[in-house]
Scaffold this motif. Structure first.
Motif, PDB file in Angstrom:
ATOM      1  N   LEU A  11     -52.227  23.446 -22.634  1.00 46.70           N
ATOM      2  CA  LEU A  11     -53.177  22.418 -23.052  1.00 46.70           C
ATOM      3  C   LEU A  11     -52.867  21.134 -22.289  1.00 46.70           C
ATOM      4  N   PRO A  12     -53.887  20.348 -21.971  1.00 46.96           N
ATOM      5  CA  PRO A  12     -53.615  19.057 -21.334  1.00 46.96           C
ATOM      6  C   PRO A  12     -52.765  18.172 -22.255  1.00 46.96           C
ATOM      7  N   ARG A  13     -51.759  17.561 -21.681  1.00 50.45           N
ATOM      8  CA  ARG A  13     -50.846  16.711 -22.451  1.00 50.45           C
ATOM      9  C   ARG A  13     -51.579  15.566 -23.152  1.00 50.45           C
ATOM     10  N   ASP A  14     -52.516  14.938 -22.471  1.00 46.94           N
ATOM     11  CA  ASP A  14     -53.205  13.811 -23.106  1.00 46.94           C
ATOM     12  C   ASP A  14     -54.017  14.253 -24.327  1.00 46.94           C
ATOM     13  N   TRP A  15     -54.565  15.478 -24.306  1.00 44.21           N
ATOM     14  CA  TRP A  15     -55.260  15.994 -25.490  1.00 44.21           C
ATOM     15  C   TRP A  15     -54.263  16.154 -26.635  1.00 44.21           C
ATOM     16  N   ALA A  16     -53.098  16.715 -26.333  1.00 46.46           N
ATOM     17  CA  ALA A  16     -52.069  16.931 -27.367  1.00 46.46           C
ATOM     18  C   ALA A  16     -51.597  15.608 -27.958  1.00 46.46           C
ATOM     19  N   ILE A  17     -51.398  14.620 -27.122  1.00 48.15           N
ATOM     20  CA  ILE A  17     -50.965  13.304 -27.602  1.00 48.15           C
ATOM     21  C   ILE A  17     -52.045  12.693 -28.499  1.00 48.15           C
ATOM     22  N   TYR A  18     -53.282  12.746 -28.054  1.00 50.09           N
ATOM     23  CA  TYR A  18     -54.388  12.193 -28.837  1.00 50.09           C
ATOM     24  C   TYR A  18     -54.474  12.864 -30.215  1.00 50.09           C
ATOM     25  N   HIS A  19     -54.210  14.173 -30.263  1.00 52.23           N
ATOM     26  CA  HIS A  19     -54.271  14.934 -31.516  1.00 52.23           C
ATOM     27  C   HIS A  19     -52.914  15.017 -32.219  1.00 52.23           C
ATOM     28  N   GLU A  20     -51.984  14.183 -31.751  1.00 50.24           N
ATOM     29  CA  GLU A  20     -50.641  14.109 -32.339  1.00 50.24           C
ATOM     30  C   GLU A  20     -49.965  15.476 -32.441  1.00 50.24           C
ATOM     31  N   GLU A  37     -62.069  23.449 -26.164  1.00 55.46           N
ATOM     32  CA  GLU A  37     -62.278  22.059 -26.576  1.00 55.46           C
ATOM     33  C   GLU A  37     -61.219  21.139 -25.952  1.00 55.46           C
ATOM     34  N   ALA A  38     -59.998  21.596 -25.916  1.00 54.68           N
ATOM     35  CA  ALA A  38     -58.908  20.781 -25.378  1.00 54.68           C
ATOM     36  C   ALA A  38     -59.089  20.518 -23.877  1.00 54.68           C
ATOM     37  N   TRP A  39     -59.729  21.455 -23.181  1.00 53.98           N
ATOM     38  CA  TRP A  39     -59.913  21.317 -21.745  1.00 53.98           C
ATOM     39  C   TRP A  39     -61.203  20.585 -21.379  1.00 53.98           C
ATOM     40  N   GLU A  40     -62.035  20.305 -22.366  1.00 58.99           N
ATOM     41  CA  GLU A  40     -63.308  19.611 -22.126  1.00 58.99           C
ATOM     42  C   GLU A  40     -63.066  18.321 -21.349  1.00 58.99           C
ATOM     43  N   GLY A  41     -63.709  18.202 -20.205  1.00 59.55           N
ATOM     44  CA  GLY A  41     -63.597  16.986 -19.395  1.00 59.55           C
ATOM     45  C   GLY A  41     -62.359  16.913 -18.518  1.00 59.55           C
ATOM     46  N   HIS A  42     -61.492  17.900 -18.570  1.00 64.53           N
ATOM     47  CA  HIS A  42     -60.294  17.911 -17.724  1.00 64.53           C
ATOM     48  C   HIS A  42     -60.556  18.763 -16.478  1.00 64.53           C
ATOM     49  N   HIS A  43     -60.269  18.197 -15.349  1.00 69.48           N
ATOM     50  CA  HIS A  43     -60.455  18.912 -14.088  1.00 69.48           C
ATOM     51  C   HIS A  43     -59.102  19.082 -13.426  1.00 69.48           C
ATOM     52  N   LEU A  44     -58.847  20.275 -12.928  1.00 73.80           N
ATOM     53  CA  LEU A  44     -57.616  20.533 -12.183  1.00 73.80           C
ATOM     54  C   LEU A  44     -57.957  20.727 -10.722  1.00 73.80           C
ATOM     55  N   SER A  45     -57.130  20.206  -9.871  1.00 70.18           N
ATOM     56  CA  SER A  45     -57.337  20.471  -8.453  1.00 70.18           C
ATOM     57  C   SER A  45     -56.963  21.937  -8.199  1.00 70.18           C
ATOM     58  N   ASN A  46     -57.336  22.444  -7.067  1.00 68.12           N
ATOM     59  CA  ASN A  46     -57.033  23.841  -6.741  1.00 68.12           C
ATOM     60  C   ASN A  46     -55.552  24.081  -6.508  1.00 68.12           C
ATOM     61  N   ARG A  65     -65.628  34.364 -13.636  1.00 71.00           N
ATOM     62  CA  ARG A  65     -65.071  33.113 -14.150  1.00 71.00           C
ATOM     63  C   ARG A  65     -63.581  33.208 -14.463  1.00 71.00           C
ATOM     64  N   LEU A  66     -62.990  34.393 -14.321  1.00 71.81           N
ATOM     65  CA  LEU A  66     -61.593  34.626 -14.677  1.00 71.81           C
ATOM     66  C   LEU A  66     -60.741  34.846 -13.430  1.00 71.81           C
ATOM     67  N   ILE A  67     -59.655  34.085 -13.339  1.00 69.84           N
ATOM     68  CA  ILE A  67     -58.679  34.275 -12.257  1.00 69.84           C
ATOM     69  C   ILE A  67     -57.407  34.795 -12.917  1.00 69.84           C
ATOM     70  N   ILE A  68     -56.844  35.854 -12.350  1.00 71.61           N
ATOM     71  CA  ILE A  68     -55.661  36.487 -12.944  1.00 71.61           C
ATOM     72  C   ILE A  68     -54.537  36.562 -11.918  1.00 71.61           C
ATOM     73  N   TRP A  69     -53.340  36.255 -12.394  1.00 68.76           N
ATOM     74  CA  TRP A  69     -52.115  36.486 -11.623  1.00 68.76           C
ATOM     75  C   TRP A  69     -51.261  37.435 -12.451  1.00 68.76           C
ATOM     76  N   GLN A  86     -63.683  23.206 -13.371  1.00 70.23           N
ATOM     77  CA  GLN A  86     -63.492  22.918 -14.795  1.00 70.23           C
ATOM     78  C   GLN A  86     -62.813  24.098 -15.492  1.00 70.23           C
ATOM     79  N   VAL A  87     -61.586  23.867 -15.932  1.00 71.19           N
ATOM     80  CA  VAL A  87     -60.825  24.904 -16.633  1.00 71.19           C
ATOM     81  C   VAL A  87     -61.300  25.015 -18.073  1.00 71.19           C
ATOM     82  N   GLU A  88     -61.353  26.230 -18.582  1.00 72.32           N
ATOM     83  CA  GLU A  88     -61.695  26.465 -19.984  1.00 72.32           C
ATOM     84  C   GLU A  88     -60.452  26.883 -20.774  1.00 72.32           C
ATOM     85  N   SER A  89     -59.550  27.603 -20.116  1.00 68.01           N
ATOM     86  CA  SER A  89     -58.283  27.974 -20.756  1.00 68.01           C
ATOM     87  C   SER A  89     -57.301  28.497 -19.712  1.00 68.01           C
TER      88      SER A  89
END
Length: 164
Positions: A11-20, A37-46, A65-69, A86-89
């Motif tokens: 989860l994005p750290r800023d989402w976790a902080i906001y939600h305590e 929901e936690a990833w909404e609006g968060h973009h990761l570079s490649n 839409r799924l990338i697997i390693w 845009q990451v979803e999970s």
């Protein structure tokens, strides 16, 4: 998820902080979680692709839409994308039947580079990417109980069903 796998969601750290660090809002009325929901609006570079590829081989995906390693039966990382950037999970599954010490170190580094925290669905906790805490959670997980002694694990489930 297999019984021998331990699951972690990033989860994005800023989402976790906001939600305590409270995952309550990730759950619906049926107590199923969804981290989109936690990833909404968060973009990761490649860059995440290169980081993960450095310690797990890219796997075959069954959805565009799924990338697997890694691979589904063992250790894997699954990244669901809403669109191109845009990451979803980001789901990590660790096969506790195998040696995972090096993989855990890489996952800790991945989380830190992506500025993420860990959400452990089994215990409904959000934690910082700390190697000692993660080892402790894994050591007390359902997956490790199964891997350590499958017979005893199923006996305990049967006793619970019988109300003993």
């Amino acid at each position: 998820m297999a019984i021998y796998q331990f699951t972690i969601e990033l989860l994005p750290r800023d989402w976790a902080i906001y939600h305590e660090y409270n995952p309550k809002s990730l759950y619906d009325l049926e107590q199923q979680y969804d981290v989109a929901e936690a990833w909404e609006g968060h973009h990761l570079s490649n860059v995440f692709d290169n980081i993960i590829s450095s310690f797990l081989p890219k796997g075959k995906s069954w959805n565009s839409r799924l990338i697997i390693w890694g691979d589904y039966e063992h250790n894997d990382i699954q990244v669901w994308m809403r669109n191109k950037d845009q990451v979803e999970s980001i789901t990590i599954r660790l096969d506790l039947r195998t040696e995972i010490k090096g993989l855990i170190n890489n996952i800790i580094l991945l989380a830190k580079k992506l500025n993420c925290v860990f959400f452990v669905p089994e215990i409904r906790k959000i934690i910082d990417p700390d190697i000692f805490l993660l080892h402790k959670l894994i050591a007390h997980s359902t997956a490790v109980k199964y891997v350590t002694n499958p017979e005893d694990y199923f006996k305990k489930i049967e006793l619970k069903k019988q109300g003993k």
